[in-house]
Design an enzyme around this catalytic site. Structure first.
Site, PDB file in Angstrom:
ATOM      1  N   ARG A 193       0.811  -1.223   0.000  1.00 22.98           N
ATOM      2  CA  ARG A 193       0.000   0.000   0.000  1.00 22.98           C
ATOM      3  C   ARG A 193       0.840   1.268   0.000  1.00 22.98           C
ATOM      4  NH1 ARG A 193      -3.465  -1.138   4.831  1.00 22.98           N
ATOM      5  NH2 ARG A 193      -2.616  -3.229   4.874  1.00 22.98           N
ATOM      6  N   GLU A 237       0.654  -6.211  13.374  1.00 26.80           N
ATOM      7  CA  GLU A 237      -0.582  -6.300  14.163  1.00 26.80           C
ATOM      8  C   GLU A 237      -1.281  -7.639  13.941  1.00 26.80           C
ATOM      9  OE1 GLU A 237      -3.431  -3.231  13.245  1.00 26.80           O
ATOM     10  OE2 GLU A 237      -4.482  -3.476  15.147  1.00 26.80           O
TER      11      GLU A 237
HETATM   12  O1  LIG Z   1       2.963  -1.045  11.975  1.00 26.67           O
HETATM   13  P1  LIG Z   1       2.717  -2.484  11.630  1.00 26.67           P
HETATM   14  O2  LIG Z   1       1.995  -3.230  12.723  1.00 26.67           O
HETATM   15  O3  LIG Z   1       3.953  -3.192  11.202  1.00 26.67           O
HETATM   16  O4  LIG Z   1       1.693  -2.522  10.422  1.00 26.67           O
HETATM   17  C1  LIG Z   1       1.709  -1.608   9.349  1.00 26.67           C
HETATM   18  C2  LIG Z   1       1.826  -2.309   8.030  1.00 26.67           C
HETATM   19  O5  LIG Z   1       0.708  -3.187   7.829  1.00 26.67           O
HETATM   20  C3  LIG Z   1       0.152  -2.945   6.543  1.00 26.67           C
HETATM   21  O6  LIG Z   1       0.771  -3.665   5.548  1.00 26.67           O
HETATM   22  P2  LIG Z   1       0.491  -5.211   5.265  1.00 26.67           P
HETATM   23  O7  LIG Z   1       1.617  -6.012   5.840  1.00 26.67           O
HETATM   24  O8  LIG Z   1      -0.890  -5.560   5.679  1.00 26.67           O
HETATM   25  O9  LIG Z   1       0.697  -5.315   3.696  1.00 26.67           O
HETATM   26  P3  LIG Z   1       0.021  -4.639   2.412  1.00 26.67           P
HETATM   27  O10 LIG Z   1       0.458  -3.197   2.393  1.00 26.67           O
HETATM   28  O11 LIG Z   1       0.630  -5.414   1.306  1.00 26.67           O
HETATM   29  O12 LIG Z   1      -1.479  -4.773   2.508  1.00 26.67           O
HETATM   30  C4  LIG Z   1       0.433  -1.471   6.321  1.00 26.67           C
HETATM   31  O13 LIG Z   1       0.373  -1.135   4.946  1.00 26.67           O
HETATM   32  C5  LIG Z   1       1.818  -1.305   6.896  1.00 26.67           C
HETATM   33  O14 LIG Z   1       2.832  -1.631   5.963  1.00 26.67           O
HETATM   34  N1  LIG Z   2      -5.703  -1.698  11.413  1.00 28.62           N
HETATM   35  C1  LIG Z   2      -5.080  -1.668  10.239  1.00 28.62           C
HETATM   36  N2  LIG Z   2      -5.694  -1.168   9.144  1.00 28.62           N
HETATM   37  C2  LIG Z   2      -5.060  -1.145   7.948  1.00 28.62           C
HETATM   38  N3  LIG Z   2      -3.827  -1.596   7.764  1.00 28.62           N
HETATM   39  C3  LIG Z   2      -3.170  -2.077   8.824  1.00 28.62           C
HETATM   40  N4  LIG Z   2      -1.926  -2.572   8.966  1.00 28.62           N
HETATM   41  C4  LIG Z   2      -1.764  -2.941  10.239  1.00 28.62           C
HETATM   42  N5  LIG Z   2      -2.861  -2.690  10.956  1.00 28.62           N
HETATM   43  C5  LIG Z   2      -3.762  -2.150  10.094  1.00 28.62           C
END
Ligand SMILES: O=P(O)(O)OC[C@H]1O[C@H](OP(=O)(O)OP(=O)(O)O)[C@H](O)[C@@H]1O
Ligand SMILES: Nc1ncnc2[nH]cnc12
Length: 178
Positions: A65, A102
């Site tokens: 993202r 998370e």
């Molecule tokens: O602060 P944190 O607890 O580490 O979480 C934040 C991360 O989680 C989500 O990515 P995700 O791993 O879901 O991947 P995506 O962007 O491919 O959906 C978001 O885009 C951050 O990169």
């Molecule tokens: N609550 C949340 N919503 C969207 N992206 C996330 N990545 C980690 N936690 C998230």
């Protein structure tokens, strides 16, 4: 309209999805912001205004993202794009850092030739939650002994205190807080 009103409007455009991808998670869905051309332009303009006079040479965009907005901001700043990716996606030699997030565990990689000590780096992701992702990404960039580092997020989940995991010697900026 004042900047804080604009930020409130952007915040209101973000959709909350309860229990995605796991029970108990309140997922902040930015697609509802991105698909609106006015909100997209507004978001980009705010970020460009903040980072335009800092001599940024590369924008590190965290998969996946982080790619959307990070890439547009890089273009607007006349900077390069450096992808920070999930394991096994980058084809050349990489360095890697593991972390917990998370709703799971993961690691991130960067190409060993992606940054140099002269780079002024803007690190961008859509969201800061527990901070595991951003901490790993920050450490990847700092391994290159870069000239300067700025950390940027569209959203921060304040109650998870992800910011506490990050190195405080570098500027950390979030537009929208929940
Ligand atoms: O602060 P944190 O607890 O580490 O979480 C934040 C991360 O989680 C989500 O990515 P995700 O791993 O879901 O991947 P995506 O962007 O491919 O959906 C978001 O885009 C951050 O990169
Ligand atoms: N609550 C949340 N919503 C969207 N992206 C996330 N990545 C980690 N936690 C998230």
């Amino acid at each position: 309209m004042s900047e804080s009103k604009i930020i409130e409007e952007l915040k209101a455009s973000i959709r909350n999805i309860p229990d995605f991808p796991k029970p108990g998670i309140q997922f902040k869905d930015i697609t509802t912001l991105l698909q609106n051309p006015v909100y997209l332009q507004t978001l980009i303009n705010l970020l460009v205004k903040k980072y335009q006079n800092l001599g940024i040479t590369k924008v590190c965009c965290i998969e996946s993202r982080g790619f959307f907005i990070g890439s547009i901001v890089a273009y607007k700043l006349n900077a390069g794009i450096v992808p920070i990716r999930k394991p096994g996606k980058l084809p050349a030699e990489t360095i890697s850092k593991s972390f917990t997030l998370e709703y799971g565990e993961d690691s991130l990689e960067i190409h060993t030739d992606a940054l140099t000590k002269d780079d002024v780096v803007l690190m961008h992701d859509d969201l800061l939650a527990t901070g595991g992702t951003a901490e790993a990404a920050q450490n990847l960039a700092l391994d290159f002994r870069i000239a300067e580092l700025y950390m940027n997020f569209i959203i921060e989940l304040d109650f998870l205190k992800g910011r506490d995991k990050l190195n405080k010697n570098y500027d950390i900026h979030t537009l929208i807080h929940f």
